[in-house]
Write an enzyme that holds these catalytic residues in place. Structure first.
Site, short mmCIF file in Angstrom:
data_model
loop_
_atom_site.label_atom_id
_atom_site.label_comp_id
_atom_site.label_asym_id
_atom_site.label_seq_id
_atom_site.Cartn_x
_atom_site.Cartn_y
_atom_site.Cartn_z
CE LYS B 80 -3.89 2.05 2.76
NZ LYS B 80 -4.80 1.95 3.82
CB SER B 155 -8.14 3.74 3.16
OG SER B 155 -7.21 3.06 4.01
CB SER B 179 -8.36 0.86 5.99
OG SER B 179 -9.18 2.11 6.08
#
Lengths: 95, 490
Positions: B80, B155, B179
């Site tokens: 990420k 997210s 998330s």
């Protein structure tokens, strides 16, 4: 329970955040709704309840005071938008 | 195709020399070239660097290195865009970091590299991890591999979509209010949020420091156990990491969960719960009973206050953490005649709408005259929420809930209504406030369209071993995790 009004312009200044008049208007409406929702916390009696800052309580986390490797001067400056003479360059602060 | 394997499957193939690390990495890069134009899980990736790491892994394997020594040797794992990887760009899905390049590795990245992993790619995310749909990225939306008109969750939407689409073997994401678990549920993969303090946050760009944790996205529970084992442990560079021994998380994956007690919180039967999601979770509960678990109804009485508590604490901490993005030391700079004007202009131009909304809310709840009424009160309610869980865990070994109230929603469906978007995190948020561990695993599909449904398991602080055991027993006796989305090139 009535929600408090956010003076978006005042808070944006505290946050050092430039907003367009359109953004201010939109945020004002949206934050009014969100604050109205948040007001529900006032229903609860929290007398005598300790606040939680860390979910797993740790106390006095210390380390030995030793010199350890850290970023080189060059690496620390590598991402700077403006630099000169090995320093970050900023606008004039003191007249 | 080696990119379709699990982490443990690829490790076995590499050990037998059925496939090389280069071939496995190339298969991931080929899959990205084939499908990522539509999915857009990756903001960017450096294929040449990934192949160079793969060649080094192949050399190590040829020299006799084993997966017993290096459990991730030759395994491509994508990251990420919020975790620092030395020499790689880091943008947090934002414009404000400009062309920032990380000068060091996050602790989890060091650990992955030491375990032999091929660390590659920058996975798309909501800007600064603020969002539930990956629509808030400055680099465009990520699409759900199961239905390209829908969001992948957020997210960590890129992390979930990349694993679901077999563009990598596993990925890392972060979870502040759901998330990891929410996108894992919506994309049909396994996602684990460790107990707060289990994994070092050093090198993670902070959103809400008292809630953030880094965790794995994988194709099955065993892989999550393997990755968690590599990532965990106390770190002198993160004083909030907890000195708790790291067990072998794969050792407990026996399939035998007889006698374990699973709690069903009555407060989670909310109005907005989709009937198909409810049916899938009800079926999972029945399945657990057949496996010999004891099902117990429990109560978490402060559940209804979790979202309000979260949006005070998370935004307050974010407003402080994001003060560092000021145009001086890194990233975007918009010039000004004095420092204040420079800060205001830089931040106004660099942050997107959701980040601005949260900075304003967070600044407000911390501002003079409001701190006690909002922030301090929220920290106290947080204690009540945590106590609910600790009390429940006196009688049960884990808690079962849906991960999300609905399957993946349409792109654009909630993007103009932030409160509705926040309310979709109802089942995941309490876990971060309580600091406990949680995971999501596939437990079925909606009928039409066919979209994954996630089952959430919540465990005691540092109870990951039991949580993984419970998840593994369900997974291996049902097989939902083996279903793959149909992807056409483009």
């Amino acid at each position: 329970m009535a929600a408090a009004e956010i003076n978006v312009q005042y808070v944006a200044n505290l946050a050092r955040l430039a907003l367009t008049p359109d953004e201010e208007k939109k945020l004002s409406a949206q934050l009014g709704g969100i604050l109205g929702y948040i007001e529900k916390l006032k229903e609860l009696d929290v007398t005598g309840v300790e606040p939680t800052a860390h979910a797993v309580p740790l106390v006095n986390v210390t380390r030995a005071d030793e010199v350890r490797p850290s970023l080189s001067h060059e690496d620390a400056l590598r991402n700077a938008p403006r630099q000169a003479g090995g320093l970050f360059l900023v606008p004039k602060i003191v007249e | 195709m080696p990119n379709h394997l699990t982490l443990s499957g690829l490790a076995a193939s590499l050990a037998r020399r059925d496939v090389s690390a280069r071939e496995a990495t190339q298969a991931c890069l080929d899959q990205i070239a084939r499908v990522d134009g539509q999915i857009h899980a990756f903001i960017r990736h450096d294929g040449a660097d990934a192949l160079a790491q793969a060649d080094a892994a192949d050399l190590a394997l040829a020299a006799g290195a084993t997966h017993a020594q290096k459990p991730l040797l030759g395994i491509p794992i994508a990251i990420k865009d919020v975790l620092a990887v030395q020499g790689q760009p880091l943008q947090c899905g934002s414009k404000i970091l400009g062309e920032f390049v990380s000068p060091y590795d996050a602790t989890v990245i060091e650990k992955l590299k030491a375990a032999g992993a091929i660390v590659f790619g920058r996975l798309n995310m909501d800007e600064f991890a603020m969002g539930s749909s990956t629509e808030n990225s400055a680099f465009g939306v990520t699409r759900n591999p199961w239905d390209l008109s829908r969001i992948p969750g957020g997210s960590s939407g890129g992390s979930a979509a990349a694993v679901a689409a077999d563009e990598c073997l596993a990925s890392l994401g972060t979870d502040t209010g759901g998330s990891i678990r929410q996108p894992a549920a919506l994309c049909g993969c396994v996602g684990l949020k460790p107990t707060y303090g289990r994994v070092s946050r050093y090198g993670l760009v902070a959103f809400a420091s008292s809630l953030d944790q880094i965790g794995p996205f994988t194709k099955d529970v065993r892989d999550a156990a393997t990755l968690l084992g590599v990532m965990s442990g106390v770190d002198p560079r993160d004083s909030t990491s907890v000195p708790q021994p790291v067990p072998d998380y794969t050792a407990g994956l026996t399939g035998d969960i007889r006698g374990l007690k699973l709690g069903l919180p009555k407060e989670y039967l909310i109005g907005g719960l989709d009937p198909e999601v409810k049916a899938a979770v009800d079926a999972a509960v029945k399945h657990y009973a057949q496996l010999g678990a004891e099902i117990v109804e429990i109560s978490l009485p402060h559940t209804d206050y979790a979202i309000a508590t979260y949006y005070i604490i998370a935004t307050a901490e974010a407003s402080a953490n994001l003060a560092r993005f000021d145009g001086i030391r890194y990233g975007l700079r918009m010039e000004g005649s004095d420092p204040t004007e420079l800060y205001r202009r830089t931040r106004g131009a660099g942050f997107g709408a959701e980040v601005k909304r949260r900075i304003i809310l967070g600044t407000y709840v911390l501002s003079s005259g409001y701190h006690d009424a909002y922030y301090l009160r929220a920290q106290k309610v947080r204690t009540l929420i945590r106590n609910d869980f600790l009390k429940a865990f006196e009688t049960v070994d884990a808690i079962l809930t849906p991960t999300t109230p609905t399957a993946a929603f349409k792109i654009g469906e909630k993007s103009d209504d932030p409160l509705q978007m926040y309310l979709s995190d109802i089942f995941t948020i309490s876990c971060n406030l309580a600091g406990i561990c949680g995971m999501s695993l596939p437990c079925g599909f909606t009928q039409s369209p066919r979209l994954p449904i996630g089952l959430q398991l919540l465990g005691k602080p540092f109870g990951e071993e039991t949580l993984l055991k419970i998840a593994h027993a369900y997974e291996q006796s049902t097989g939902w995790h083996r279903e793959k989305p149909r992807l056409s090139p483009g």
